[in-house]
Each structure stands twice: as structure tokens, then as C-alpha cells.
Write an enzyme that holds these catalytic residues in place. Structure first.
Site, mmCIF file in Angstrom:
data_model
loop_
_atom_site.group_PDB
_atom_site.id
_atom_site.type_symbol
_atom_site.label_atom_id
_atom_site.label_comp_id
_atom_site.label_asym_id
_atom_site.label_seq_id
_atom_site.Cartn_x
_atom_site.Cartn_y
_atom_site.Cartn_z
ATOM 1 N N HIS A 156 0.851 -1.207 0.000
ATOM 2 C CA HIS A 156 0.000 0.000 0.000
ATOM 3 C C HIS A 156 0.888 1.259 0.000
ATOM 4 O O HIS A 156 0.884 2.045 0.950
ATOM 5 C CB HIS A 156 -0.856 -0.082 1.266
ATOM 6 C CG HIS A 156 -2.009 0.857 1.393
ATOM 7 N ND1 HIS A 156 -1.895 2.234 1.271
ATOM 8 C CD2 HIS A 156 -3.320 0.612 1.657
ATOM 9 C CE1 HIS A 156 -3.083 2.787 1.466
ATOM 10 N NE2 HIS A 156 -3.960 1.822 1.704
ATOM 11 N N GLU A 261 -0.886 1.498 -5.344
ATOM 12 C CA GLU A 261 -0.677 0.242 -4.641
ATOM 13 C C GLU A 261 -0.719 -0.969 -5.570
ATOM 14 O O GLU A 261 -1.532 -0.996 -6.500
ATOM 15 C CB GLU A 261 -1.777 0.086 -3.578
ATOM 16 C CG GLU A 261 -1.930 1.300 -2.697
ATOM 17 C CD GLU A 261 -3.224 1.297 -1.898
ATOM 18 O OE1 GLU A 261 -3.671 0.217 -1.486
ATOM 19 O OE2 GLU A 261 -3.786 2.387 -1.688
#
Ligand code: TA6
Length: 288
Positions: A156, A261
Site C-alpha cells: 500500500h 498500490e
């Protein structure tokens, strides 16, 4: 000594990697990379000044490792968002300097009684960080049990930008996505050449190969985010109202970051048979 054991913020242990390519810091808490600075450049990753650095709480910024679910727990709202891996202490299982000047470290997390209480599967997760001319972060998940399992995962990554309103992200043109801004889940298709940011943006793009180039027009910096073994891409900026709701995120920090991400989530979630492994990786490159 290019790989240094250090004590980071909140007294949490971390490793600091330095070599001719630059610097990186990874916390054992969550196997969380918080910094990547190329030798002749500035910091590429974004960190919130309000981040927690505490056991049981996720670090805000850098590269959180989301596993074994992405977003909220599918059935239990008391479980941590984006899985338990980012709030667990990982173990350093390999570290090496290579003759090409690159530095590699691997951190490992395996199931235990606590993990099995919320996710009843035997697994090993290995996070390998390679500091070279690029920064590569690879998450290998293995099913070490006797039954198949399904999981989600994401790297992320939060990137530092000078001004989100002058930032674009490419690599999503023509792709279907789920628009999760405002907490919804609306199916859309991206018909814009590049993503521009004018409001809360929370997009999940399944089956999207990338790469994605982040162009930060205000500074002229470009970062290429490539993916290997990661079918999904996620692009996020919380904007004003959502930023204000997060205790570990400053009210005025939203213009300075964007998340791009690498993931396998939703319709791209992983199905791992007993003994099987899968690796999801992202390579970050300063485009000069
Ligand atoms: O990847 C985007 C996202 O899933 C958003 O929906 C968002 O709220 C964010 O991640 C941050 O999640 P967190 O649990 O770290 O607050």
C-alpha cells in the site's frame, strides 16, 4: 556496515539499509518500509507526521503490508483494516549485500495462535526488500497447511508529492474500476488519459497490469510504480473530510501524498493450495 539494526520511532526496532544507491528504513513492526531515499535524490515515500509508532497500531505512510485481507475484515468489524500483518512484529530472516552493490533483507511472519484465532490458516509471509537503483518490495505468501485458503494482499505504497492537485497517475486508461470514494462501491470505467485529483479518490482497479507513472508537476519528479504478480492496482488520496477523520493523519497533509498500490484483492484475491506460494511485488523507480 550497510545494514544497521536501529531503534526507530516509538522505540520500535528497525533496519537501516545504506549503499551506493541510497537509503531505506524498514520496521519489524508490520515489515513496514518507511523511507526510501535515492543517493542523489530526496525522500520518495510519504510519512504522516501524526503516524502512530506503537504495538498494535498501523504506521501511517511508507509501504504498509496488507494481508490476509484488504480493506475491512469481510465479516468482523472488530478486526484491523487491511489485515493483521501490518500490526504484527515480523522476524528478520535474511540480510545480505550483493556484489552489484544492492542490499537485500527478508522479514518473515508465520501463523501462530493469535493469527489462527482470527484467520484459521497455516501460512508463511516473507517480505523481501531490495535496495538497488530501484526499490523492490516483494511479498511471498505460502500455504504451509493441509487445506487450501483464499487471501488478499497489498503493498500500500504512499508517495510524497509537492501538490496532489498538480499530480497525475497513468496506466489506468480504459480500465474498469470500483470507485470507493465516500465509502461506496460504484462500478466505473476510466476514460481519462491520466488520473487527476480534484476530490477524495479511492479507486480499486482489478486486472490492471501497470506500470503506473506518478508525475508530480509541481516538482517535476516522476516515479514509476511497476508490479509483478499483482493483478490489482489501487489509487488513493483521502482529501479534506476523510483526512480530518483519521487520528493518525494530519488535517493538512492530504495535498502532499498519493497512494499507488500493488495488490491482489477482490476478484483478484489469491487461492493457494496446500504447499503453494505466490509472490506479489512492486518496483519503484525514480524516472530521470
Ligand atoms: O487503499 C485505499 C484504502 O483502502 C482506502 O479505502 C483507505 O481508507 C485507505 O486504504 C487507508 O486505510 P487505513 O486502514 O490505513 O486507514
Amino acid at each position: 556496515m550497510p545494514i544497521i539494526d536501529a531503534i526507530g520511532q516509538g522505540g520500535l526496532p528497525c533496519l537501516e539499509l545504506t549503499n551506493r544507491f541510497g537509503f531505506a528504513r524498514v520496521y519489524l513492526h508490520g515489515a513496514h518500509v518507511t523511507h526510501w531515499t535515492p543517493a542523489d535524490g530526496s525522500e520518495m515515500l510519504w510519512m504522516s507526521a501524526r503516524s502512530f509508532f506503537a504495538a498494535g497500531k498501523p504506521i501511517r505512510g511508507g509501504i504498509p503490508v496488507c494481508f490476509p485481507w484488504f480493506g475491512g475484515h469481510p465479516s468482523d468489524a472488530t478486526q484491523p483494516a487491511h489485515g493483521f500483518a501490518r500490526v504484527r512484529a515480523w522476524t528478520v530472516t535474511a540480510r545480505a549485500d550483493f556484489t552489484d552493490g544492492s542490499t537485500h533483507v527478508t522479514l518473515t511472519l508465520s501463523d501462530d495462535a493469535d493469527s489462527r484465532a482470527v484467520w484459521p490458516h497455516a501460512f508463511t509471509a516473507e517480505l523481501t526488500l531490495i535496495l538497488a537503483a530501484t526499490l523492490t518490495v516483494a511479498l511471498k505468501v505460502s500455504n504451509t497447511g493441509a487445506a487450501p485458503f483464499v487471501c488478499e494482499e497489498a503493498l500500500h505504497s504512499y508517495f510524497s508529492v509537492s501538490d496532489i492537485e498538480q499530480t497525475t497517475v497513468d496506466g489506468c486508461h480504459g480500465q474498469a474500476y470500483i470507485d470507493k470514494a465516500g465509502g461506496g462501491a460504484v462500478d466505473r470505467r476510466d476514460d481519462a488519459e491520466v488520473i487527476r485529483f480534484t476530490a477524495e479518490t479511492d479507486r480499486f482497479y482489478p486486472a490492471t497490469p501497470g506500470p503506473h507513472v506518478i508525475t508530480d508537476a509541481a516538482s517535476g519528479r516522476r516515479i514509476r510504480v511497476s508490479k509483478q504478480g499483482a493483478q490489482s492496482s489501487v489509487v488513493w488520496n483521502p482529501w479534506i473530510a476523510k483526512a480530518a477523520k483519521m487520528p493518525d493523519y494530519g488535517d493538512h497533509e492530504w495535498p502532499s501524498m498519493v497512494c499507488v498500490e500493488a495488490a491482489n484483492a477482490g476478484s483478484d484475491r489469491l487461492h493457494l493450495a496446500p504447499g503453494a506460494s505466490a509472490t506479489c511485488a512492486t518496483t519503484l523507480e525514480w524516472v530521470r
